[in-house]
Design an enzyme around this catalytic site. Structure first.
Site, PDB file in Angstrom:
ATOM      1  N   HIS A 114       0.848  -1.201   0.000  1.00  0.00           N
ATOM      2  CA  HIS A 114       0.000   0.000   0.000  1.00  0.00           C
ATOM      3  C   HIS A 114       0.879   1.245   0.000  1.00  0.00           C
ATOM      4  O   HIS A 114       2.082   1.152   0.248  1.00  0.00           O
ATOM      5  CB  HIS A 114      -0.906  -0.001   1.242  1.00  0.00           C
ATOM      6  CG  HIS A 114      -0.099  -0.018   2.510  1.00  0.00           C
ATOM      7  ND1 HIS A 114       0.276  -1.192   3.120  1.00  0.00           N
ATOM      8  CD2 HIS A 114       0.438   0.975   3.243  1.00  0.00           C
ATOM      9  CE1 HIS A 114       1.011  -0.907   4.188  1.00  0.00           C
ATOM     10  NE2 HIS A 114       1.132   0.402   4.284  1.00  0.00           N
TER      11      HIS A 114
ATOM     12  N   HIS B 162       6.155   6.720  -0.976  1.00  0.00           N
ATOM     13  CA  HIS B 162       6.881   5.473  -1.234  1.00  0.00           C
ATOM     14  C   HIS B 162       5.966   4.307  -0.923  1.00  0.00           C
ATOM     15  O   HIS B 162       5.009   4.448  -0.156  1.00  0.00           O
ATOM     16  CB  HIS B 162       8.132   5.389  -0.351  1.00  0.00           C
ATOM     17  CG  HIS B 162       7.806   5.245   1.104  1.00  0.00           C
ATOM     18  ND1 HIS B 162       7.518   6.331   1.903  1.00  0.00           N
ATOM     19  CD2 HIS B 162       7.666   4.150   1.893  1.00  0.00           C
ATOM     20  CE1 HIS B 162       7.240   5.912   3.118  1.00  0.00           C
ATOM     21  NE2 HIS B 162       7.311   4.587   3.150  1.00  0.00           N
TER      22      HIS B 162
HETATM   23  P1  2AM Z   1       5.196   2.684   5.326  1.00  0.00           P
HETATM   24  O1  2AM Z   1       5.532   1.235   5.385  1.00  0.00           O
HETATM   25  O2  2AM Z   1       4.458   3.060   4.121  1.00  0.00           O
HETATM   26  O3  2AM Z   1       6.353   3.564   5.606  1.00  0.00           O
HETATM   27  C1  2AM Z   1       0.839   0.503   8.331  1.00  0.00           C
HETATM   28  O4  2AM Z   1       1.392   0.004   9.507  1.00  0.00           O
HETATM   29  C2  2AM Z   1       1.744   1.536   7.731  1.00  0.00           C
HETATM   30  O5  2AM Z   1       1.866   2.644   8.595  1.00  0.00           O
HETATM   31  C3  2AM Z   1       3.142   1.015   7.512  1.00  0.00           C
HETATM   32  O6  2AM Z   1       3.204   0.428   6.258  1.00  0.00           O
HETATM   33  C4  2AM Z   1       4.019   2.227   7.682  1.00  0.00           C
HETATM   34  O7  2AM Z   1       4.124   2.949   6.478  1.00  0.00           O
HETATM   35  C5  2AM Z   1       3.192   3.084   8.624  1.00  0.00           C
HETATM   36  N1  2AM Z   1       3.651   2.963  10.013  1.00  0.00           N
HETATM   37  C6  2AM Z   1       3.600   1.891  10.806  1.00  0.00           C
HETATM   38  N2  2AM Z   1       4.074   2.154  12.022  1.00  0.00           N
HETATM   39  C7  2AM Z   1       4.421   3.433  12.010  1.00  0.00           C
HETATM   40  C8  2AM Z   1       4.957   4.304  12.987  1.00  0.00           C
HETATM   41  N3  2AM Z   1       5.228   3.913  14.216  1.00  0.00           N
HETATM   42  N4  2AM Z   1       5.201   5.557  12.613  1.00  0.00           N
HETATM   43  C9  2AM Z   1       4.922   5.961  11.362  1.00  0.00           C
HETATM   44  N5  2AM Z   1       4.410   5.195  10.401  1.00  0.00           N
HETATM   45  C10 2AM Z   1       4.151   3.943  10.731  1.00  0.00           C
END
Ligand code: 2AM
Length: 193
Positions: A36, A120
């Site tokens: 996603h 990204h």
């Molecule tokens: P990203 O992989 O696109 O960078 C769902 O968990 C999404 O939220 C993840 O794919 C990640 O995005 C983002 N995410 C998860 N934990 C996070 C955190 N602690 N802080 C910021 N973004 C987070």
């Protein structure tokens, strides 16, 4: 509820992105169906805030748009990658959507990180930062292999933490505003602006 807001990637593209996977030691690849484009991470949200958020997100109106993938890269940088990703070509409507979504989330009382939005799609998370295989992966030209896609909605997801890792469940989709150029191109079988 642990929530995040993202753009769903079409299934055929998820499969194509999933096929970029290679063997890199100490790496956890995102499963193809979970791929996603995150717009905002919310974390734990209580029921009253969730109700407010649901209503407010419905007011976010950006015209639909086309997204094109660019090359692969690494966070924090390609020489010490902890995250491998595929990037997106600059798209002002995507930036506008992310800004509005994050502003709405803040207005609902949920803190957002100040770092600028860096579009990204996460491919993998690395426990071992240095490897020849990660270097080789980042040196490949992936640019032309992924077709563009039309974004017509964004999605509120729940992330359920399980022993097998996070499971993402769609809670609600929010439509973007239709545009004449996209509608016209869809009729003619082309992908819109
Ligand atoms: P990203 O992989 O696109 O960078 C769902 O968990 C999404 O939220 C993840 O794919 C990640 O995005 C983002 N995410 C998860 N934990 C996070 C955190 N602690 N802080 C910021 N973004 C987070």
């Amino acid at each position: 509820m642990r929530l995040f807001i993202a753009i769903e990637i079409p299934d055929d593209l998820k499969k194509m992105i999933g096929r970029l996977r290679v063997e890199i030691p100490g790496t956890r690849w995102v499963q193809a169906e979970q791929i996603h484009l995150t717009l905002a991470f919310l974390g734990e949200v209580d029921e009253p805030t969730f109700e407010l958020l649901n209503e407010e997100l419905g007011r976010v109106k950006v015209p639909e748009f086309r997204l094109c993938f660019s090359g692969v890269g690494g966070f924090p940088d390609r020489h010490r990658p902890r995250v491998l990703w595929v990037g997106l070509e600059p798209q002002p409507r995507l930036q506008a959507l992310a800004a509005m979504v994050r502003e709405t989330v803040r207005a609902c009382g949920i803190q957002q990180e100040e770092r600028p939005f860096s579009p990204h799609v996460t491919l993998a998370r690395l426990k071992l930062p240095h490897s020849r295989q990660a270097d080789a992966f980042l040196d490949q030209p992936h640019k032309q292999k992924l077709p563009p896609f039309l974004v017509q909605e964004f999605t509120l997801f729940q992330s359920r933490l399980t022993a097998q890792g996070a499971v993402h469940v769609q809670i609600k989709n929010y439509r973007l505003a239709a545009t004449a150029d996209c509608t016209q191109r869809r009729k003619s079988g082309k992908v819109g602006t």
